[in-house]
Design a protein around this motif. Structure first.
Motif, short mmCIF file in Angstrom:
data_model
loop_
_atom_site.label_atom_id
_atom_site.label_comp_id
_atom_site.label_asym_id
_atom_site.label_seq_id
_atom_site.Cartn_x
_atom_site.Cartn_y
_atom_site.Cartn_z
N LEU A 260 0.75 -0.98 0.15
CA LEU A 260 0.41 -0.05 0.25
C LEU A 260 0.75 0.82 0.17
CD1 LEU A 260 -2.89 -0.99 2.72
CD2 LEU A 260 -3.04 -0.76 0.11
N THR A 261 0.33 2.16 -0.74
CA THR A 261 0.79 3.69 -0.66
C THR A 261 0.26 4.17 0.40
OG1 THR A 261 -0.47 3.89 -2.31
CG2 THR A 261 2.24 3.33 -3.10
N SER A 262 -1.25 4.43 0.64
CA SER A 262 -2.06 4.97 1.59
C SER A 262 -2.50 4.83 2.79
CB SER A 262 -2.41 5.90 0.67
OG SER A 262 -3.36 5.45 0.09
N CYS A 263 -3.14 4.60 3.64
CA CYS A 263 -3.84 4.00 4.48
C CYS A 263 -5.14 4.12 3.82
CB CYS A 263 -4.39 4.93 5.59
SG CYS A 263 -5.02 4.36 6.35
N PRO A 264 -5.58 2.47 3.75
CA PRO A 264 -7.19 2.02 3.48
C PRO A 264 -8.18 2.55 4.22
CG PRO A 264 -6.32 0.08 4.38
CD PRO A 264 -4.77 1.71 5.04
N SER A 265 -7.79 3.47 5.14
CA SER A 265 -9.02 3.11 6.25
C SER A 265 -9.23 5.07 6.00
CB SER A 265 -8.73 3.39 7.48
OG SER A 265 -8.94 1.68 7.71
N CYS A 266 -8.11 5.43 5.20
CA CYS A 266 -8.11 6.98 5.69
C CYS A 266 -7.69 7.82 4.40
CB CYS A 266 -8.28 7.45 6.95
SG CYS A 266 -6.30 7.83 6.98
N ARG A 267 -7.06 7.16 3.24
CA ARG A 267 -6.03 7.87 2.71
C ARG A 267 -5.17 8.87 2.93
NH1 ARG A 267 -7.28 4.02 -0.43
NH2 ARG A 267 -9.41 3.42 -0.43
N GLY A 268 -5.03 8.55 4.43
CA GLY A 268 -3.31 9.41 4.83
C GLY A 268 -2.35 8.65 4.57
N PRO A 269 -1.25 9.49 4.58
CA PRO A 269 0.40 9.02 4.67
C PRO A 269 0.42 8.00 5.37
CG PRO A 269 -0.12 10.88 5.08
CD PRO A 269 -1.20 10.97 5.07
N LEU A 270 0.67 6.62 4.74
CA LEU A 270 1.32 5.82 6.04
C LEU A 270 2.76 5.69 6.71
CD1 LEU A 270 0.36 2.20 4.35
CD2 LEU A 270 -0.77 3.43 6.57
N ALA A 271 2.22 6.73 7.66
CA ALA A 271 4.02 6.82 8.05
C ALA A 271 4.54 5.49 9.11
CB ALA A 271 3.44 7.89 8.96
N ASN A 272 5.42 6.11 9.56
CA ASN A 272 6.40 4.42 10.52
C ASN A 272 5.49 4.63 11.88
OD1 ASN A 272 6.94 1.92 9.11
ND2 ASN A 272 8.60 3.80 8.82
N ILE A 273 4.61 4.78 12.19
CA ILE A 273 4.57 5.04 13.92
C ILE A 273 3.42 4.18 14.98
CG2 ILE A 273 2.66 6.20 15.25
CD1 ILE A 273 2.34 7.84 12.69
N ARG A 274 4.79 3.15 15.11
CA ARG A 274 4.10 1.74 16.63
C ARG A 274 2.86 2.09 16.75
NH1 ARG A 274 9.91 -1.01 17.89
NH2 ARG A 274 7.70 -2.83 18.98
N ASN A 275 3.02 1.74 17.27
CA ASN A 275 1.37 1.60 17.98
C ASN A 275 1.63 0.86 19.22
OD1 ASN A 275 -0.93 1.20 20.14
ND2 ASN A 275 -2.42 2.23 18.02
N LEU A 276 2.35 1.25 20.75
CA LEU A 276 2.99 0.52 21.21
C LEU A 276 2.35 -0.27 21.85
CD1 LEU A 276 5.86 2.62 22.31
CD2 LEU A 276 5.49 0.09 20.75
N ALA A 277 0.59 1.14 22.73
CA ALA A 277 -0.29 0.23 23.15
C ALA A 277 -0.90 -1.49 22.98
CB ALA A 277 -2.05 1.03 23.58
N MET A 278 -1.37 -1.23 21.43
CA MET A 278 -1.87 -2.04 20.56
C MET A 278 -0.38 -3.81 20.60
SD MET A 278 -4.83 -1.96 19.88
CE MET A 278 -5.64 -2.43 18.42
N GLU A 279 0.58 -2.74 21.27
CA GLU A 279 1.32 -4.01 21.06
C GLU A 279 1.13 -4.58 21.94
OE1 GLU A 279 5.36 -3.10 19.41
OE2 GLU A 279 4.58 -2.43 17.30
#
Ligand SMILES: [Zn+2]
Ligand SMILES: [Zn+2]
Ligand SMILES: [Zn+2]
Ligand SMILES: [Zn+2]
Length: 382
Positions: free
Chosen positions: A135-154
């Protein structure tokens, strides 16, 4: 690719991919099995797409049923949700709760799970790593796919048991995310892929449909009946990577014989010969195979347990867990460019299956070819 030469010693009819003869090669009927419940199902991410909810329900229902049986208050008259009490109810609840948590990790594209490291878009949407790579953009909001980790989800993922990705094929197992992939490698519900070596055929489906696939799509593969046969590979000096394939039927099973020729980086030519069973790993463990090259006062033997086609032969070949020899050895045993490999399948005995073994000797009297062995020609692929 080879023409239609047939080695004079070949007693069985030979079948090439491009030939249209088919008589002897198709005698191997699929072994008696009940018709498959489910036809081909896609693997990978898409495998979970069809019924992501089903395993949750099965899991919860199974837990509820188990809890019901164990419940001291069960009167046996009107079992139902209402009679779930005490520990039973909480077991069912926690299974349902687990599935609820697992569903938070569902990838919006493929419905597989987005496992750690969990990467989110700037708006907080997650997507699995497989889909993310495409993917080149977020499938949910079409926004950019940045490299942000979600530590809470992990951290949450560590608390969740994720269902096997072949849950929709019937697997009821669930795993900590670190153990999931390992299980899926060996999961007996994983679809089977075409056992022909070389990556050209993309077929996959259930074990029950493998033989049908082979007889319909790979018609030219020679099949021989019997425990003792000769697998004849013609033109072993052909340049490049070549696979020779043949089927052997005995003990009510179908075995696929593979000889693979590889040219290594240092331009050394290596040959790998191996036998795989059209069956499960458990079924394969009931058998042993012996491969033997016989030549002038020389013999080279390999004995081992056949591979299951669920595992395939690639890893075994990469690890040299098969009969391995180089072009010098091949030329010692070949006659006018054709190499005959004696193949013997037997029921495994406790002693024989323990490990693979390799013997070579040059002091033997010339081996008498068993006159009962029939000889069949391997089909060349690639
Ligand atoms: Zn995905
Ligand atoms: Zn987004
Ligand atoms: Zn599984
Ligand atoms: Zn195929």
């Amino acid at each position: 690719m080879n023409g239609n030469k047939v080695h004079p010693s070949s007693k069985a009819s030979a079948h090439y991919r491009n030939s249209n003869s088919s008589a002897a090669a198709t005698t191997g009927a699929p072994i008696g099995r009940p018709a498959p419940l489910q036809s081909d199902s896609a693997a990978g991410c898409a495998g979970a797409k069809s019924v992501p909810v089903l395993p949750q329900m099965i899991g919860a229902a199974a837990a509820a049923a188990a809890a019901l049986a164990a419940s001291p208050s069960s009167s046996g008259l009107t079992p139902g949700a209402a009679s779930l009490v005490g520990a039973g109810a909480s077991a069912a609840d926690s299974a349902a709760h687990n599935m609820e948590l697992a569903s938070l990790f569902e990838c919006p594209v493929c419905f597989d799970y987005a496992l750690p490291p969990v990467i989110q878009c700037q708006a907080g949407h997650i997507v699995c790593s497989n889909c993310r790579a495409k993917l080149t953009s977020c499938p949910s909001c079409r926004g950019p796919l940045a490299n942000i980790r979600n530590l809470a989800m992990e951290r949450l993922a560590a608390q969740v048991q994720f269902p096997c990705k072949y849950a929709s094929n019937g697997c009821l197992a669930a795993f900590h995310h670190t153990a999931k992939a390992e299980h899926e490698e060996i999961c007996e519900f994983r679809p089977y892929v075409c056992p022909c070596p070389g990556a050209s055929c993309k077929w996959q489906g259930s074990l029950e449909n493998v033989m049908q696939h082979l007889t319909q799509q790979h018609k030219s593969i020679t099949t021989l009946q019997g425990e003792d046969i000769i697998f004849l590979a013609t033109d072993i000096n052909l340049p490049g990577a070549v696979d020779w394939v043949m089927m052997q039927n005995c003990f009510g099973y179908h075995f696929m014989l593979v000889l693979e020729k590889q040219e290594r980086m240092d331009s050394q030519v290596m040959f790998y010969a191996i036998v795989q069973l059209i069956g499960t790993r458990k079924q394969a463990e009931q058998f042993a195979y012996r491969l033997e090259l016989n030549g002038q006062r020389r013999r080279l033997t390999w004995e081992a347990t056949p591979r299951s086609i669920h595992d395939g032969v690639h890893a075994a070949i990469a690890n040299s867990d098969c009969l391995v020899f180089d072009s010098n050895i091949a030329s010692l045993f070949a006659e006018t460019g054709n190499l005959g490999i004696s193949v013997t399948i037997s029921m495994a005995t406790a002693a024989a299956v323990a490990t693979g073994s390799l013997n070579s000797s040059s002091d033997l009297p010339q081996q008498q070819q068993q006159s009962s062995s029939i000889c069949g020609q391997g089909m060349q692929i690639g």
